[in-house]
Design a protein around this motif. Structure first.
Motif, PDB file in Angstrom:
ATOM      1  N   PHE A   1      57.613  41.405 111.850  1.00 31.05           N
ATOM      2  CA  PHE A   1      57.849  41.478 110.420  1.00 31.05           C
ATOM      3  C   PHE A   1      59.270  41.990 110.164  1.00 31.05           C
ATOM      4  CE2 PHE A   1      53.438  42.334 111.348  1.00 31.05           C
ATOM      5  CZ  PHE A   1      52.736  41.575 110.440  1.00 31.05           C
ATOM      6  N   ARG A   2      60.005  41.294 109.317  1.00 28.50           N
ATOM      7  CA  ARG A   2      61.325  41.760 108.892  1.00 28.50           C
ATOM      8  C   ARG A   2      61.131  42.426 107.536  1.00 28.50           C
ATOM      9  NH1 ARG A   2      64.767  36.889 108.454  1.00 28.50           N
ATOM     10  NH2 ARG A   2      62.777  35.963 107.892  1.00 28.50           N
ATOM     11  N   VAL A   3      61.141  43.766 107.542  1.00 28.62           N
ATOM     12  CA  VAL A   3      60.819  44.549 106.348  1.00 28.62           C
ATOM     13  C   VAL A   3      62.102  44.991 105.660  1.00 28.62           C
ATOM     14  CG1 VAL A   3      59.651  46.629 105.513  1.00 28.62           C
ATOM     15  CG2 VAL A   3      58.667  45.310 107.406  1.00 28.62           C
ATOM     16  N   ARG A   4      62.123  44.818 104.345  1.00 23.02           N
ATOM     17  CA  ARG A   4      63.283  45.256 103.558  1.00 23.02           C
ATOM     18  C   ARG A   4      63.469  46.763 103.762  1.00 23.02           C
ATOM     19  NH1 ARG A   4      64.002  40.904 100.098  1.00 23.02           N
ATOM     20  NH2 ARG A   4      62.148  39.604  99.907  1.00 23.02           N
ATOM     21  N   PRO A   5      64.699  47.223 103.994  1.00 29.44           N
ATOM     22  CA  PRO A   5      64.926  48.647 104.307  1.00 29.44           C
ATOM     23  C   PRO A   5      64.322  49.613 103.287  1.00 29.44           C
ATOM     24  CG  PRO A   5      66.919  47.408 104.704  1.00 29.44           C
ATOM     25  CD  PRO A   5      65.943  46.455 104.042  1.00 29.44           C
TER      26      PRO A   5
ATOM     27  N   PRO B   1      64.327  48.133 115.725  1.00 26.92           N
ATOM     28  CA  PRO B   1      65.666  48.452 115.242  1.00 26.92           C
ATOM     29  C   PRO B   1      65.871  48.104 113.767  1.00 26.92           C
ATOM     30  CG  PRO B   1      65.718  46.475 116.594  1.00 26.92           C
ATOM     31  CD  PRO B   1      64.330  47.029 116.685  1.00 26.92           C
ATOM     32  N   ALA B   2      66.769  48.856 113.153  1.00 24.09           N
ATOM     33  CA  ALA B   2      67.190  48.577 111.781  1.00 24.09           C
ATOM     34  C   ALA B   2      68.425  47.684 111.828  1.00 24.09           C
ATOM     35  CB  ALA B   2      67.495  49.884 111.052  1.00 24.09           C
ATOM     36  N   ARG B   3      68.412  46.702 110.996  1.00 21.81           N
ATOM     37  CA  ARG B   3      69.552  45.802 110.828  1.00 21.81           C
ATOM     38  C   ARG B   3      70.081  45.994 109.407  1.00 21.81           C
ATOM     39  NH1 ARG B   3      69.660  45.534 115.891  1.00 21.81           N
ATOM     40  NH2 ARG B   3      68.467  43.944 116.971  1.00 21.81           N
ATOM     41  N   GLU B   4      71.127  45.287 109.079  1.00 25.13           N
ATOM     42  CA  GLU B   4      71.711  45.431 107.744  1.00 25.13           C
ATOM     43  C   GLU B   4      70.721  45.061 106.643  1.00 25.13           C
ATOM     44  OE1 GLU B   4      75.322  43.376 105.332  1.00 25.13           O
ATOM     45  OE2 GLU B   4      75.797  44.132 107.338  1.00 25.13           O
ATOM     46  N   ASP B   5      69.941  43.981 106.841  1.00 23.71           N
ATOM     47  CA  ASP B   5      69.057  43.495 105.785  1.00 23.71           C
ATOM     48  C   ASP B   5      67.574  43.740 106.022  1.00 23.71           C
ATOM     49  OD1 ASP B   5      68.820  41.688 107.887  1.00 23.71           O
ATOM     50  OD2 ASP B   5      68.587  39.956 106.562  1.00 23.71           O
ATOM     51  N   HIS B   6      67.198  44.310 107.185  1.00 29.24           N
ATOM     52  CA  HIS B   6      65.775  44.543 107.448  1.00 29.24           C
ATOM     53  C   HIS B   6      65.578  45.544 108.593  1.00 29.24           C
ATOM     54  CE1 HIS B   6      66.581  41.539 110.619  1.00 29.24           C
ATOM     55  NE2 HIS B   6      65.543  42.080 111.250  1.00 29.24           N
ATOM     56  N   VAL B   7      64.338  46.037 108.669  1.00 31.09           N
ATOM     57  CA  VAL B   7      63.879  46.837 109.805  1.00 31.09           C
ATOM     58  C   VAL B   7      62.777  46.008 110.470  1.00 31.09           C
ATOM     59  CG1 VAL B   7      62.805  48.994 110.562  1.00 31.09           C
ATOM     60  CG2 VAL B   7      64.418  49.005 108.629  1.00 31.09           C
TER      61      VAL B   7
END
Length: 106
Positions: free
Chosen positions: A8-12, A44-50
């Motif tokens: 899942f790419r979750v919004r920060p 990991p956290a990325r610029e647009d998602h965790v």
């Protein structure tokens, strides 16, 4: 053995709510034949998602398939897609046949 994962790419700004939804839900997996273990993972956290993942271990691919056709599966996923959207896109499913399993000693 078979491993089933959903990524899942979750919004920060939504990570707390996403974690709460998972940690407060009913767990029906223990009632399903062939279920071995479950892990809920934060990556990991990325610029647009965790990145988050659900990771289940099954005795076999057939046991996992039976879970996806079960009443417990329907109950566990009944609320999917309802409420505020917390992710970027749908989950990404990955399934793996285990070729080698090495465990630690007690």
């Amino acid at each position: 053995m078979y491993i089933a994962m959903n990524r899942f790419r979750v919004r920060p700004e939504c990570t707390g709510e996403f974690e709460q939804r998972w940690l407060e839900r009913d767990v029906l997996l223990k009632t399903v034949p062939g279920f071995v273990s479950f892990q809920f993972l934060r990556g990991p956290a990325r610029e647009d998602h965790v990145l988050f993942a659900s990771h289940t271990v099954w005795a076999s691919h057939a046991a996992f398939g039976a879970w996806t056709q079960s009443e417990q599966f329907r109950q566990a996923h009944a609320q999917t897609g309802q409420g505020k959207v917390l992710t970027i896109g749908p989950p990404i499913f990955e399934g793996f046949d285990v070729l080698q399993d090495i465990t630690g000693q007690d």
